[in-house]
Design a protein around this motif. Structure first.
Motif, mmCIF file in Angstrom:
data_model
loop_
_atom_site.group_PDB
_atom_site.id
_atom_site.type_symbol
_atom_site.label_atom_id
_atom_site.label_comp_id
_atom_site.label_asym_id
_atom_site.label_seq_id
_atom_site.Cartn_x
_atom_site.Cartn_y
_atom_site.Cartn_z
ATOM 1 N N ILE A 95 46.111 26.236 25.001
ATOM 2 C CA ILE A 95 46.741 26.708 26.232
ATOM 3 C C ILE A 95 47.794 25.674 26.575
ATOM 4 O O ILE A 95 47.482 24.497 26.747
ATOM 5 C CB ILE A 95 45.714 26.862 27.367
ATOM 6 C CG1 ILE A 95 44.782 28.019 27.020
ATOM 7 C CG2 ILE A 95 46.434 27.124 28.693
ATOM 8 C CD1 ILE A 95 43.708 28.274 28.029
ATOM 9 N N GLY A 96 49.052 26.104 26.586
ATOM 10 C CA GLY A 96 50.123 25.152 26.816
ATOM 11 C C GLY A 96 51.360 25.868 27.290
ATOM 12 O O GLY A 96 51.344 27.075 27.530
ATOM 13 N N LYS A 97 52.423 25.070 27.401
ATOM 14 C CA LYS A 97 53.660 25.652 27.924
ATOM 15 C C LYS A 97 54.583 26.080 26.795
ATOM 16 O O LYS A 97 54.590 25.485 25.719
ATOM 17 C CB LYS A 97 54.380 24.635 28.809
ATOM 18 C CG LYS A 97 53.623 24.358 30.102
ATOM 19 C CD LYS A 97 54.456 23.558 31.067
ATOM 20 C CE LYS A 97 53.643 23.045 32.227
ATOM 21 N NZ LYS A 97 52.894 24.080 32.949
ATOM 22 N N LEU A 115 48.399 31.301 26.405
ATOM 23 C CA LEU A 115 47.234 31.089 25.542
ATOM 24 C C LEU A 115 47.617 31.599 24.158
ATOM 25 O O LEU A 115 48.157 32.705 24.039
ATOM 26 C CB LEU A 115 46.031 31.899 26.041
ATOM 27 C CG LEU A 115 44.931 32.178 24.993
ATOM 28 C CD1 LEU A 115 44.197 30.899 24.606
ATOM 29 C CD2 LEU A 115 43.937 33.212 25.497
ATOM 30 N N GLY A 116 47.394 30.809 23.120
ATOM 31 C CA GLY A 116 47.593 31.289 21.762
ATOM 32 C C GLY A 116 46.345 30.990 20.962
ATOM 33 O O GLY A 116 45.710 29.951 21.176
ATOM 34 N N PHE A 117 45.935 31.908 20.078
ATOM 35 C CA PHE A 117 44.824 31.556 19.196
ATOM 36 C C PHE A 117 44.998 32.142 17.809
ATOM 37 O O PHE A 117 45.773 33.089 17.614
ATOM 38 C CB PHE A 117 43.463 31.921 19.797
ATOM 39 C CG PHE A 117 43.209 33.384 20.017
ATOM 40 C CD1 PHE A 117 43.411 33.971 21.251
ATOM 41 C CD2 PHE A 117 42.731 34.179 18.973
ATOM 42 C CE1 PHE A 117 43.154 35.322 21.455
ATOM 43 C CE2 PHE A 117 42.455 35.524 19.165
ATOM 44 C CZ PHE A 117 42.678 36.102 20.422
ATOM 45 N N LEU A 118 44.315 31.529 16.871
ATOM 46 C CA LEU A 118 44.392 31.955 15.469
ATOM 47 C C LEU A 118 42.992 31.928 14.877
ATOM 48 O O LEU A 118 42.212 31.013 15.157
ATOM 49 C CB LEU A 118 45.312 31.005 14.688
ATOM 50 C CG LEU A 118 45.343 31.127 13.160
ATOM 51 C CD1 LEU A 118 46.756 30.810 12.647
ATOM 52 C CD2 LEU A 118 44.346 30.209 12.469
ATOM 53 N N SER A 119 42.677 32.971 14.064
ATOM 54 C CA SER A 119 41.437 32.959 13.287
ATOM 55 C C SER A 119 41.819 33.159 11.840
ATOM 56 O O SER A 119 42.625 34.040 11.529
ATOM 57 C CB SER A 119 40.513 34.096 13.712
ATOM 58 O OG SER A 119 40.100 33.902 15.048
#
Lengths: 558, 513
Positions: A453-455, A473-477
């Motif tokens: 979670i960042g800018k 919010l960014g996510f990777l699986s």
């Protein structure tokens, strides 16, 4: 911030006592300085000067002066004579629009030492580079005064027909040749290159002293160890800083035992200090502060006498009358802009150990931003879902942010003066950061579930800055089993536990496999995107594991 | 004798208990003794050898025959020869094509079966090209093959040594080493190792028998056992508790982020309110509002990144622009004489990446409560060569305190509070410092038990040129803490670049001191 090198022996001789390294470190802050390094073998101390408004401290003698005064080891009184004798500079009208001001003085002494010479060259460099904006507003030259005769002429000269032998060369060069061929010309020539005439200093008979702010003549302008009669001139565009610099150099020479011989400058036009000036010239105005203001700002109950005593320790003479302290600014300083500047000198003159800490007593309510509170909620959910939090740099390359991502990248903010192409763009998305992680982590045990979670920041024409910063919010699986269904499940869980409703829309974003990606809509606004990473993108990153990625604008769903 | 029964697998226990002290132990003997699968045998042998409970005494090459899918089909439906004979005996002569289709066989298989049987005079072709019975007697090779298939259906493998001469000949004709899919058997050549119990092995065996450990203890407890109660009266296999634990991949905070969160919580608990702002700023807020002269070396303290496009903000908020401009030029109403130069209103709109957290403090001033305490953890950007101590972007922790009671001594008190609460320092030292926007300026140094004295942060009282231009008449303390350095100490790192590492494994394994 300037750094200078001083010979320990010289420094201590000028101060009037010796110090251990630790003791020196303790006293240096009172000259806004810190010890940066010690070469025990050569006895050279590297010292960093933090106050950019105190150029008087940027030399061995100047630093020593401050400490010596503080320690009560000396008293300094620089009353320079005004008897200029035959030492006159005549300024020609031709220089008015090019580099209008010149100030100068001569010195007479017992022969300059090697260390003295090094120190004066260092002072010249620091003054002209840091304080004189890389010679634009101040340039300084030192000459052997036995080799020329007054009056000295300061004028504008034709760059193509005027020539002399500059320092470091053996042949005559025109001023134009100097700025294109001489190393100093290449470095500083741009300051005057566009002018019709170039600044030029000669003596009464036309012998060349220098081409300021570029280079001295090879003969008169080459000062050697043992020279006892010197002439110092400073040219520039800002009269107060020029006069201050001349005074600083004069005080330095005076401290190392030279007699200061003033010079009269005659202008054919007006200057802030008139058409005729005898320099060194004292131009500073007295500064004032109320006793009550000092005590209010310091949180103390000092008497006026204590305040003037403290100022005297700083080398500043002061008188109190009717609750107002008036100071006489030393000739080498011009940093009293506001009464608070006097307050600080009083503080330093007292010494920090004379002030006891007091807890601030006002009651205030502590609070996080709503964005931070929300980010924490989301982090908790992501961690519960088995994701590792990552933190990334916000600057990156075109290659990583745009090319490898298979996007046009029109919304990316570009840096105008990047240090390297690795930090040329501001990130507009967390996804490249996540894929970069995956690309360097093939040896980490799978599956990989990471988030940040960042800018992010991107172009947004409607904003005053033409840009906008948002919390994402960014996510990777990544793993053998990874696919649309698993990322869809995570998105669904995030929204469920945030207690927010969303809808999905098909998308043909080039970062994803067609038919396996979706845009997230919240309250009719596009709030994010997720899906299976396009193998084209994976290949661009050298990733050999299927992955899915997602990005959500938290400011929208907050 | 110190024997760790828990380190023995049930396969090992049962094997040890089953063999005699001087028995030759082979896969074959164990398969027949304990009905182990071949794989189980090999596992048990390798574990027991590793523990030196059995030892190898010799090796012999052995041939086995493994039944194939085709062989199993024959075993279930009967070999093609038998099926063909039975079909004709029952339904009368048939053409080869009819036979193939009725029995679901390939034409070529029917052809080769008939060819052989015809040679043996069991079948013959009649005048209408139909297959008919001749002697009708099954040849011995077929009977033998059927017997072999039947045995192999139960054990998978047939050991060549266990076969009679006649069987050996038949099985050789019906097996292949490679490409055995069409044949009923596959040839497997294996080196067989013969083991015997070691002295140690014998002791363990006797111990197991004496202790009544059978290897039949319950391993995993299942829901079925619980519902049927079948666990009752049985014992459970005891496990070795020191077996290395399996790796768990868990969801987890980034330790650096956790540290920053802790700092934020600490500051809010001390009464500070958080502020935040955009990454892109302009020269006005990044420097001018902080009374840093536009064309002065003080500006070089921060070598900033400029934005290429749009290079300038559209406008700067009023009345702050006019007030700051006047303050730079002549001091405005701040009590200062100003810098005495002409303020450049184009330069001030120039856009930069925020280079110092103090920007946020400056922007907070005109909307701040009095008394008020504010802080921010701000990502900042510097034009610097990236190395162990410089990042292209990094966090700064900064803030302000506004109030009538704010002065140098309360500033020292605030710094002492930070030193104790945030850095856990016992010894604190204050020294004069320099910042373009504060006067007086103070640095706070603290003593770290290992690293010695170091600078915890910088602070001061905002210059009236900063505060009054923002419409604030009370004194304002401004402070900044070197949080990155403390984070590195906290995480046991010594390179700033590590804080933002993309390496997943290194973040997964990172722990705090």
């Amino acid at each position: 911030m300037p750094k200078i090198e001083v010979q320990r022996e010289d420094l201590y001789r000028y101060i009037g006592r010796e110090y251990t390294n630790d003791a020196l470190e303790d006293i240096l802050p009172y000259a806004k300085a810190e010890l940066d390094g010690v070469d025990e073998e050569s006895g050279i101390l590297k010292i960093e000067l933090n106050d950019t408004n105190r150029p008087d401290l940027w030399s061995t003698t100047g630093l020593a002066r401050q400490i010596s005064l503080y320690e009560g080891l000396s008293q300094k009184d620089y009353e320079f004579s005004t008897d200029y004798g035959d030492r006159v500079i005549k300024v020609d009208p031709s220089i008015k629009d090019v580099r209008p001001y010149i100030v100068a003085f001569a010195v007479k002494g017992k022969g300059i030492s090697d260390e003295g010479l090094k120190d004066i060259i260092q002072t010249q460099e620091k003054l002209c580079w840091n304080y004189g904006r890389k010679r634009r507003s101040i340039a300084m030259g030192v000459y052997r005064s036995d080799l020329f005769s007054f009056p000295v002429i300061y004028k504008g000269a034709d760059p193509d027909t005027t020539s002399f032998i500059p320092l470091g060369e053996e042949r005559k060069m025109t001023l134009r040749e100097i700025i294109s061929e001489h190393p100093k010309g290449q470095e500083y020539g741009h300051i005057v290159a566009d002018e019709k005439v170039f600044p030029f200093i000669t003596d009464a008979e036309g012998k060349v002293l220098s081409f300021p702010p570029v280079i001295n003549s090879a003969e008169i302008g080459a000062v050697l160890e043992g020279d006892s009669n010197l002439f110092i001139e400073l040219t520039g565009t800002d009269m107060p800083s020029l006069v201050l610099s001349a005074s600083i150099v004069a005080c330095d020479f005076a401290d190392s035992g030279f007699e200061i011989l003033p010079v009269k400058v005659e202008y054919p036009y007006d200057t802030p200090f008139g058409r005729e000036m005898v320099t060194p010239y004292y131009f500073q105005e007295p500064a004032r502060v109320e006793v009550s203001y000092v005590n209010k700002l310091l949180g103390t109950d000092l008497s006026a006498a204590e305040m003037t005593a403290a100022l005297s320790r700083m080398g500043v003479s002061a008188q109190e009358e009717a609750g107002i302290i008036t100071i006489e600014v030393p000739p080498y300083r011009n940093d009293f802009l506001h009464p608070v500047d006097i307050v600080e000198d009083i503080m330093m003159g007292k010494g920090m150990d004379r002030f006891s800490p007091l807890m601030p007593s006002s009651f205030t309510v502590g609070r996080l931003t709503p964005e931070e509170e929300f980010a924490r909620k989301v982090k908790d959910i992501m961690i519960g879902l088995g994701f590792q939090e990552m933190m990334y740099n916000y600057l990156g390359s075109k290659k990583d942010y745009i090319e490898r991502m298979n996007v046009a990248g029109n919304e990316y903010i570009q840096i105008a003066n990047p240090m390297t192409e690795n930090y040329e763009f501001v990130r507009a998305s967390i996804l490249p950061s996540l894929l970069n992680s995956e690309s360097v982590s093939a040896n980490a045990v799978y599956p990989h579930n990471i988030f940040e979670i960042g800018k992010v920041s991107f172009l947004e024409p409607s904003d005053n800055s033409g840009t906008v910063t948002r919390n994402y919010l960014g996510f990777l699986s990544a793993g053998r089993e990874e696919g649309y269904n698993s990322v869809n499940a995570v998105v669904s869980a995030v929204f469920f536990y945030l207690n927010k409703e969303y809808t999905l829309k098909e998308t043909a974003d080039s970062r994803f496999i067609k038919g396996r990606s979706a845009e997230i809509y919240y309250n009719g606004m596009r709030a994010g995107i997720f899906g299976e990473t396009n193998p084209v993108v994976l290949e661009n990153w050298g990733i050999q594991m299927p992955s899915s990625i997602c990005e959500i604008d938290l400011d929208i769903i907050l | 004798m110190d024997i760790d029964v828990k380190s023995l697998h049930p396969l090992e226990i049962k094997l040890l208990r089953a063999v005699g002290d001087s028995d030759e132990i082979t896969t074959q003997s164990i398969i027949s003794l304990l009905s182990y699968k071949l794989g189980q045998c090999n596992q048990a042998f390798s574990w027991l050898s590793a523990k030196s409970y059995i030892k190898e005494v010799k090796r012999t090459a052995r041939v086995y025959y493994e039944i194939t899918e085709r062989g199993r089909e024959y075993g279930v439906k009967g070999v093609p020869e038998i099926r063909i004979i039975e079909l004709i005996q029952k339904d009368g002569p048939k053409t080869m094509v009819e036979i193939a289709s009725l029995l679901g066989l390939q034409n070529k298989d029917v052809g080769s079966a008939f060819g052989q049987l015809s040679k043996e005079k069991v079948l013959a072709m009649d005048s209408e090209k139909r297959v008919n019975i001749a002697s009708g007697e099954l040849p011995a090779r077929i009977t033998v093959l059927s017997g072999l298939l039947k045995r192999a259906m139960e054990t998978d493998l047939l050991d060549e040594d266990s076969l009679s001469l006649e069987e050996k000949e038949v099985i050789r004709n019906n097996s292949k080493k490679r490409g055995a899919a069409g044949a009923p058997f596959k040839v497997i050549e294996r080196e067989e190792v013969v083991y015997t119990l070691t002295e140690e092995g014998k002791k363990v065996k006797n111990f197991l028998i004496a202790e009544g450990v059978t290897g039949e203890e319950i391993g995993a407890l299942t829901p079925e056992m619980l519902s049927s109660g079948s666990w009752k009266g049985k014992s459970f296999r005891e496990y070795t508790i020191n077996t290395p634990a399996n790796r768990v991949l868990l969801g987890r905070r980034n330790p650096y982020g956790e540290y920053l969160q802790w700092v934020k919580d600490k500051l809010t608990s001390l009464g500070f309110e958080e502020f935040d702002g955009p990454l892109v700023e302009n020269e006005f807020w990044n420097g001018d509002a902080l009374f840093m002269p536009q064309f002065h070396s003080a500006r070089d303290i921060h070598d900033v990144y400029y934005i290429k496009n749009p290079s300038h903000a559209k406008e700067i908020e009023q009345p702050y622009l006019d007030q700051v401009a006047a303050t730079h030029e002549n001091g405005w109403k701040t009590g200062s004489r100003g810098w005495g130069y002409r303020f450049d209103r184009d330069f001030t709109r120039r856009q930069v990446m925020r280079s110092q957290g103090t920007v946020l403090s400056a922007k907070q001033l005109h909307k701040a409560k009095i008394p008020g305490k504010y802080f921010g953890v701000a990502r900042c950007f510097r034009y610097d060569q990236v190395d162990a101590t410089h990042g292209a972007d990094f966090y700064q922790t900064e803030g302000i305190v506004l109030g009538e009671d704010v002065n140098l001594r309360t500033l020292l008190g605030l710094l002492k509070m930070f030193a104790e609460e945030v850095a856990g320092a016992q010894e604190v030292k204050y020294v004069p410092g320099y910042f373009p926007f504060t006067e007086p300026s103070i640095e706070v140094h603290i003593k770290h038990p290992v690293l010695g004295w170091f600078e915890l942060g910088g602070s001061g009282i905002f210059r009236p040129e900063v505060t009054k231009a923002m419409g604030i008449d009370v004194p304002v303390l401004a402070w900044g803490l070197g949080i990155d350095r403390m984070a590195l100490m906290h995480l046991g790192l010594n390179d700033l670049r590590e804080l933002f590492t993309p390496d997943i494994e290194s973040v997964r394994l990172r722990r705090k001191n």
